[in-house]
Each structure stands twice: as C-alpha cells, then as structure tokens.
Design a protein around this motif. Structure first.
Motif, PDB file in Angstrom:
ATOM      1  N   LEU A 489      -2.943  -6.655   4.492  1.00 48.04           N
ATOM      2  CA  LEU A 489      -3.102  -5.258   4.896  1.00 48.04           C
ATOM      3  C   LEU A 489      -2.297  -4.916   6.147  1.00 48.04           C
ATOM      4  O   LEU A 489      -2.361  -3.785   6.642  1.00 48.04           O
ATOM      5  CB  LEU A 489      -4.582  -4.951   5.161  1.00 48.04           C
ATOM      6  N   GLN A 490      -1.532  -5.886   6.655  1.00 44.79           N
ATOM      7  CA  GLN A 490      -0.886  -5.717   7.955  1.00 44.79           C
ATOM      8  C   GLN A 490      -0.086  -4.423   8.050  1.00 44.79           C
ATOM      9  O   GLN A 490      -0.174  -3.698   9.043  1.00 44.79           O
ATOM     10  CB  GLN A 490       0.036  -6.901   8.250  1.00 44.79           C
ATOM     11  N   TYR A 491       0.681  -4.118   7.009  1.00 42.23           N
ATOM     12  CA  TYR A 491       1.563  -2.956   7.086  1.00 42.23           C
ATOM     13  C   TYR A 491       0.879  -1.668   6.629  1.00 42.23           C
ATOM     14  O   TYR A 491       1.524  -0.626   6.477  1.00 42.23           O
ATOM     15  CB  TYR A 491       2.857  -3.229   6.326  1.00 42.23           C
ATOM     16  N   PHE A 492      -0.440  -1.758   6.431  1.00 44.33           N
ATOM     17  CA  PHE A 492      -1.256  -0.562   6.242  1.00 44.33           C
ATOM     18  C   PHE A 492      -2.089  -0.272   7.487  1.00 44.33           C
ATOM     19  O   PHE A 492      -2.592   0.842   7.649  1.00 44.33           O
ATOM     20  CB  PHE A 492      -2.200  -0.727   5.038  1.00 44.33           C
ATOM     21  N   THR A 493      -2.257  -1.272   8.361  1.00 43.13           N
ATOM     22  CA  THR A 493      -3.107  -1.102   9.540  1.00 43.13           C
ATOM     23  C   THR A 493      -2.326  -1.067  10.850  1.00 43.13           C
ATOM     24  O   THR A 493      -2.800  -0.488  11.831  1.00 43.13           O
ATOM     25  CB  THR A 493      -4.149  -2.236   9.616  1.00 43.13           C
TER      26      THR A 493
END
Length: 506
Positions: A489-493
């Motif tokens: 989820l890194q590039y969503f958070t």
C-alpha cells in the motif's frame, strides 16, 4: 539562555512563527534554529511576502537578520549531545520531528517543549509524557498538556483608539469578495476606521484575525464564542467579548465614551497577554515551573521527511565519480534541506522560486551559487527538481531544457506530491483549494502525479527510472499507522514520491 528551535521552516505556521518571533525578540541570537526561517526576517522580498499564507500580514518580514542564528547540522547534533541548550522547542511537532531520538537521549522531559498548532484537536499521545506538550484547540483537560494560542507582535498594536468613520469593517471571514486588501496597511485601516468587525470559528477557534482586530483598536463581534471550549483561547478576554456580543445582538448602542473605554480595555489586555513576547514568556514560565516525572518508555520515532529525502539524495550522489559533484537544485523554497546531506563537498547551483530562501548556512566544503537561466553550468552531475513539476505550465519546454543539462551519466532526482494518496488529495481539497498548492508556491498546481504516471512521464522524454521511494506518511491515527506498514500500500499512503532517473542508453 540557549534555546534550540526545531521546525521544518517549509512555509508559515502561525503558532510556530508567533512563538519564534517572541523568543527572538526576548533572547535574540541565543535562540538557534535548525532551519532558516527566512520568511520571518526583514530580507523577505515584498513580491514574495504576498504569496505567503494570509498575504504575509502581521507576523512576517519583521525580524532583523542580526538575530538570525542557524548553525550547521553537525554543530547542532554535537550541541544536543553535549547538553548545550537549556530548552529544545519543537515549533510544529506534528510536522517536524528532527533530532527527536538524540533529544530524548540527552535531555530530561522538562527541557523538551512540543508545540502543536494543528486545527485538529487530537494530540500525539506518544509524546505527551516525553516533554511539555502545548496544544492549540485543546478541548479537554489532559495531564501534561497545556493550552496555547496565537499572538501578535507588539509593534502592530495601535497606541490609542483610532478615529472611526463607519460601524462595520468591510472584511468578513469566508466572504472572498470582501478580501479586497492587497497590503497590510490597507487591511489594518479597515479595522482602524471601523467600530466593529465580525469574527468566528473556522477550521479552528484560534485565528490570527482575532488578534488583528484587537490590535487595531476595533471591537470584535465574535459570533460563536459562547461555544468555545474552556481550554481553548484561554488568554482571551472571553467575558468582555461575550458582553460586547450581547450588546450588539440586543441593539444596545455604545456611547463614544463607553466605546473608547471598551477599546482601551481590550488594547491593554492585548499588550499584556496577546503579544508574541507574552507568548514566549508563558511557554518558558510553564517549562521552568515544571518537574515532569521521567518516562523512559521507548518511543518509535519515524525519520523526518527532510532526513529521508537527504538519505535518498546521498545514495544517488554516491554513485557520481567526481569527488566534488556539481549539483543543480531547482525548487520552491526547499534548498536548505540539502544541509542534511552527509556528502560534505559539492558545488551547488540553486534556483528557488522564493529567492529569500537561498541562504548561506552551509558547511565549508559546499560552494553555493544562485543561478539564473543565463549563468547555469553547461552540465551537472546531479539535477534535483524538487516539487517544481506540478507548477510548470509548459512542461514540454521545461523538460527539454532540463535534458540539455544532462550528460549520459547525469543523475536526475524528482520530488512530487503523490496524488494516488487519499491524504494528499484531501489535503489539497481541504487546505489548499483556493491556492492550488500543498506547499509554499506562487502559483497553482497544473500537473498531478502518481508513481505510475511519473514513470510514464519520464519514458516519454527518453528517461528511465532507476529507483523510486515513497515517503511522508500520515501517522496521526493508529489505523493509518497500521496501513503505512503494509508495503503493497506504500504508494497509496505516502504523500510524496522521490524518483531517480537517467537518460536511456542508446
């Protein structure tokens, strides 16, 4: 008394800046800062001041540069370790936590001061017991948490009741068609020539407008003051303002004598309680009167955004063969973040949207040159485009000019807000919709990026990405902290993206 003031200094923050101004007025160069708060000083250019939040009125461009004191990062680290400072003050703790581990390792809790000026009412619970925690918008009584409010420089307060030519000020909060004043002088004149001015809670109860009305000898009509929590605006003369509100709503007229008496009463209260120097006195007194029980429970401390960015850039620079690499930095006002680089020798060509942000607080091994389009180097080892792509209306021409400065081995580093992050989108909509910006800028954003779109963008210019890194996470809620740990989820958070690229090999 030696004080270290820690803040990101990326853009104005009313509470942080009110306290910094008051401390500087009281203690001068004995107040050292980790970052150069350039917009607080009288070297701030007039055409830049108007682009600050609130047009830079009331707090900015006032301090004499003779009291500026910004040591090198290595000097600050050494002084923290040697217990050089009487107090360590985090001016905007929810935004900047630089040196927090080192501070916890070397200072007792009653020497660490956290200032939380956010509109949201939540605090950072892991820090409340680790230092003296001052919270604006404090809605309940909490152990080790103290109320705090904005302030105004004493020089902005009128000496006597000004002549009045109308009943109500033209400026009305939230009504953009009344925001007609382009200068502080004309804005203040609206309040000085008016008997009354409306004010009320917006995002938070505390607002610099309250202080500007009072300082200019005008009576505030504080519409919803009766609903203000007891622990918010604690230094405000609430009883007096509620009485004024009642009289206005009851259509009870003020005689000239009664009106002047009321204004003089509030001016006196403002001088004694609502100035930046009074704010500094309050914070230092609370600190000196307290002996907190030491809490040795470990706290997980995430790396500050500036440190994460510097670590990424260091890794890229280390790939460069030259012992003294040539670096071009094009940014908004963030060039001083390069002071956190571990690389100690390089030549830096800097171009900032805010020229006042270009400072000389650099290690001896760094040669800094402020360049324009006419005197930039023919090529560079590293080019850093720090949050400038979103503001380029002619992005094709801009990137073509960047590529002209690149050799086959030149490293390109790009920093952009991540618009796949819900936090970034909500921040844009909530805080910056009128201005179209998420950071200090002179214009609105016109380009929006995510990791995927940025990689496609680079490919279209025959650039290949080598490494990408998402950073700057919202840690204000347990659920958010849990989601931040999930790699997929890194590039969503994450709220920001760093990417390394270079020309494709032919």
């Amino acid at each position: 008394m030696k004080i270290l003031f820690i803040s990101g200094a990326g853009q104005p923050d009313y509470l942080c800046d009110s306290l910094y101004h008051g401390l500087k007025e009281k203690y001068g160069k004995d107040v050292e800062s980790v970052n150069d708060m350039w917009y607080m000083y009288n070297t701030l250019l007039p055409d830049e001041q108007q682009h600050l939040y609130g047009k830079g009125f009331s707090l900015y461009g006032l301090l004499n540069t003779q009291v500026k004191n910004v040591p090198s990062i290595t000097e600050i680290a050494s002084r923290i370790e040697n217990n050089y400072y009487r107090y360590i003050i985090y001016g905007a703790v929810q935004q900047c936590k630089l040196f927090l581990k080192e501070v916890f390792d070397n200072y007792p809790s009653n020497k660490i001061i956290f200032i939380d000026g956010e509109d949201r009412t939540s605090v950072l619970p892991q820090l409340v017991s680790k230092g003296l925690y001052f919270k604006r918008e404090l809605v309940s009584t909490q152990k080790n948490v103290y109320p705090i409010s904005f302030a105004i420089p004493v020089e902005k307060i009128v000496d006597s009741v000004p002549h009045k030519s109308r009943d109500w000020a033209i400026n009305y909060p939230g009504e953009l068609n009344t925001y007609i004043y382009k200068t502080e002088e004309s804005y203040y004149a609206d309040y000085r020539t008016s008997k009354f001015a409306a004010t009320f809670k917006k995002e938070g109860w505390d607002c610099l407008r309250h202080y500007e009305i009072l300082a200019n000898g005008c009576l505030p009509y504080f519409k919803d003051l009766k609903d203000c929590p007891a622990n918010t605006l604690t230094n405000f003369p609430k009883d007096v303002l509620l009485d004024i509100k009642t009289k206005i709503e009851s259509k009870i007229s003020f005689s000239d004598e009664a009106y002047n008496q009321q204004v003089n009463l509030l001016l006196d209260h403002t001088r004694r309680n609502l100035t930046t120097e009074a704010l500094a006195d309050y914070v230092i007194k609370v600190a000196s009167d307290n002996q907190l029980e030491e809490n040795n429970k470990p706290v997980k401390i995430p790396l500050d955004d500036a440190v994460q960015k510097a670590d990424f850039i260091d890794q890229v620079i280390n790939k460069v063969k030259s012992p003294v690499p040539v670096i071009i930095h094009h940014g908004l006002s963030s060039v001083q973040e390069l002071r956190f680089l571990k690389k100690s020798s390089f030549t830096l060509y800097a171009n900032s949207m805010f020229k006042s942000a270009l400072n000389d607080n650099w290690p001896n091994g760094v040669a800094v040159k402020c360049y324009t389009d006419n005197d930039m180097p023919a090529a560079a080892d590293v080019i850093i485009l720090d949050t400038v792509l979103p503001y380029q209306e002619n992005i094709l021409e801009y990137m073509q000019n960047v590529i002209k400065l690149m050799r086959q081995d030149t490293k390109l580093i790009i920093v952009v807000p991540n618009y796949r992050s819900l936090g970034t989108v909500l921040g844009f909509m909530k805080n910056d919709l009128k201005f179209g910006r998420l950071t200090l800028a002179k214009s609105s954003q016109v380009n929006f990026y995510s990791k995927t779109s940025l990689i496609k963008f680079l490919n279209s210019f025959n650039l290949q990405y080598k490494k990408v890194f998402g950073y700057s996470f919202d840690e204000t809620h347990p659920i958010k902290r849990m989601l931040n740990k999930m790699a997929f989820l890194q590039y969503f958070t994450c709220k920001k993206i760093l990417i390394e690229a270079e020309l494709k090999h032919e």
